[in-house]
Write a protein that holds these residues in place. Structure first.
Motif, short mmCIF file in Angstrom:
data_model
loop_
_atom_site.label_atom_id
_atom_site.label_comp_id
_atom_site.label_asym_id
_atom_site.label_seq_id
_atom_site.Cartn_x
_atom_site.Cartn_y
_atom_site.Cartn_z
N ASN A 302 20.73 -61.17 -62.94
CA ASN A 302 20.80 -60.65 -61.57
C ASN A 302 21.71 -61.49 -60.68
O ASN A 302 22.53 -60.95 -59.94
N ILE A 303 21.57 -62.82 -60.70
CA ILE A 303 22.25 -63.66 -59.71
C ILE A 303 23.44 -64.42 -60.28
O ILE A 303 24.02 -65.25 -59.59
N GLY A 304 23.80 -64.16 -61.53
CA GLY A 304 24.95 -64.86 -62.12
C GLY A 304 26.24 -64.58 -61.36
O GLY A 304 26.54 -63.43 -61.03
N GLN A 305 27.00 -65.64 -61.07
CA GLN A 305 28.22 -65.50 -60.27
C GLN A 305 29.36 -64.90 -61.08
O GLN A 305 30.23 -64.22 -60.52
N ARG A 310 25.14 -59.81 -59.48
CA ARG A 310 25.58 -60.30 -58.17
C ARG A 310 27.08 -60.55 -58.14
O ARG A 310 27.79 -60.10 -57.24
N GLY A 311 27.60 -61.25 -59.15
CA GLY A 311 29.02 -61.57 -59.17
C GLY A 311 29.89 -60.34 -59.27
O GLY A 311 30.91 -60.22 -58.57
N LYS A 312 29.49 -59.37 -60.12
CA LYS A 312 30.31 -58.18 -60.31
C LYS A 312 30.31 -57.30 -59.06
O LYS A 312 31.34 -56.72 -58.70
N ALA A 316 33.51 -56.42 -56.00
CA ALA A 316 33.89 -55.10 -55.48
C ALA A 316 33.55 -54.95 -54.01
O ALA A 316 34.27 -54.27 -53.27
N LEU A 317 32.46 -55.60 -53.57
CA LEU A 317 32.01 -55.52 -52.18
C LEU A 317 31.88 -56.94 -51.65
O LEU A 317 30.78 -57.51 -51.67
N PRO A 318 32.95 -57.55 -51.18
CA PRO A 318 32.92 -58.98 -50.80
C PRO A 318 31.95 -59.29 -49.67
O PRO A 318 31.49 -60.43 -49.56
N TRP A 319 31.61 -58.33 -48.83
CA TRP A 319 30.76 -58.59 -47.68
C TRP A 319 29.26 -58.56 -48.00
O TRP A 319 28.44 -58.89 -47.15
N ILE A 320 28.90 -58.14 -49.19
CA ILE A 320 27.49 -57.91 -49.49
C ILE A 320 26.71 -59.23 -49.49
O ILE A 320 27.18 -60.25 -49.99
#
Length: 419
Positions: A302-305, A310-312, A316-320
């Motif tokens: 889930n949180i892997g950069q 999260r990283g993927k 695609a959505l830098p603001w998330i």
């Protein structure tokens, strides 16, 4: 003699060879008409013809929506490319398959969007109710039946309870009419209630939703199948006011429990609402609604950069904004603080007691004899005398509650014995 023997053997092999089953086009059209009422075969069952006989059978809806059903459990492309099994049982098996049901559902959603119609209009009962004018008395009777079905669903009762409740209400003098009194009718009513509520939610999201985030966590069902539960928090704005809501959104079954599989689950959850494109937009001002955040547990998938969800998604959505669920973090902190000391000793004792009595019928019978004298020492389930398990895949509050109860019972017993 040898030539006669060889010729007779070759003739026998030719006679034993079964001819290929061929279904005429006329028989195929009869299948379409016969199964239309139950499986809507006229809308999807197709064939390729060759010399007035059927060559292959294929499904038009599965072929049209292949990209949307390819992640369905037990997916097969046989009916998309063309099936050579020309049996009616093969047609019925496909009509009952998960991938075909999903393709038909997607087709109805697409048709409803195109015609701006509600999904409930596909229901036979709904069509009969909308076919003509209904007087006020009939409306009240139908409303009472819908109320009963809504209560069954809210209280998690079986549909077979509908008929006894129906009869009880009539005995009390409530006018309910003579129609729609079976459990199948209750199932249909409940389905239409759910469809109506879902349609209202879809309309709210499509018309008023501006920003939203989702909460996602994994769980397993009775068959030990990995499911993903998805909740949503949204901010809506209409002409009158600005409001927010938090509610359950969807249950998805991932084909693979990795970052790509979880992203597909999120996309499939958003797709029926027509907002799945928010996962692909690179411009924050490109459209509405806008996905602004997500919340998951701390698993690396889930949180892997780099290779995590999260990283993927952030690439695609830098603001998330990505949040680690505070409930999970607090749970891990509490478990770390209780790994040693008196709490851990009591927890180990409860766990050993559970395994001691759950796997030995003889010891369980002996425990039943002692329970009458020591009923206040242990906490027992309502179904028997086996101690409740305090460890495993449970929140820390479950463990703490049983340890606290055991400590209180032991103190009371010690005080009683020392008086």
């Amino acid at each position: 003699m040898a030539s006669k023997r060889s010729s007779s053997s070759s003739g026998h092999s030719q006679n034993s060879k079964q001819p290929k089953r061929q279904v005429s086009v006329g028989t195929f059209k009869k299948w379409q008409l016969q199964q239309e009422k139950e499986h809507s075969t006229l809308s999807w069952l197709r064939c390729t013809e060759q010399d007035k006989f059927v060559d292959t059978l294929w499904c038009e809806t599965c072929r049209t929506f292949e990209d949307k059903i390819c992640g369905t459990k037990n997916f097969s492309a046989v009916w998309i490319k063309g099936s050579t099994n020309q049996k009616l049982s093969n047609v019925l098996d496909h009509a009952k398959s998960d991938q075909h049901k999903r393709s038909m559902s997607v087709m109805r959603i697409q048709h409803a969007k195109a015609t701006k119609a509600l999904l409930i209009e596909y229901a036979p009962i709904a069509r009969s109710l909308l076919s003509g004018p209904m007087d006020q008395a009939t409306k009240e009777k139908m409303g009472r039946k819908f109320d009963i079905c809504y209560m069954l669903a809210k209280e998690n009762l079986a549909f077979r309870k509908y008929s006894p409740i129906h009869q009880l209400e009539r005995r009390h003098g409530v006018e309910l009419g003579e129609s729609y009194m079976t459990k199948d009718s209750a199932r249909s009513f409940t389905k239409y209630i759910a469809m109506t509520q879902r349609n209202e939610f879809v309309n709210t999201i499509q018309s008023n939703l501006h920003f939203f985030s989702f909460l996602m966590d994994g769980t397993t069902d009775a068959g030990n199948v990995e499911d993903e539960l998805i909740g949503i928090m949204g901010f809506c704005k209409n002409k009158a006011e600005v409001g927010s809501f938090v509610r359950f959104f969807s249950i998805q079954v991932p084909t693979k429990v990795n970052a790509d599989g979880l992203i597909v689950c999120v996309k499939q959850a958003l797709e029926p609402f027509g907002i799945d494109s928010v996962l692909e937009k690179a411009d924050v001002l490109a459209s509405r609604p806008i996905l602004i955040g997500s919340c998951t547990d701390g698993a690396s998938v889930n949180i892997g950069q780099r290779n995590g969800m999260r990283g993927k998604m952030q690439r695609a959505l830098p603001w998330i904004f990505w949040g680690w669920c505070y409930a999970h973090r607090l749970e891990l902190a509490c478990k770390d603080s209780f790994t040693s000391g008196l709490f851990q000793g009591i927890s180990d004792m409860l766990l050993r007691l559970y395994y001691l009595y759950s796997k030995s019928p003889k010891k369980l019978r002996e425990l039943a004899e002692v329970v009458s004298d020591l009923r206040g020492v242990f906490e027992f389930p309502k179904s028997g005398d086996t101690p409740i398990r305090s460890e495993g895949s449970r929140w820390i509050s479950h463990n703490a509650r049983h340890c606290r109860g055991l400590l209180i019972a032991m103190v009371r017993t010690w005080l009683t014995l020392n008086l």
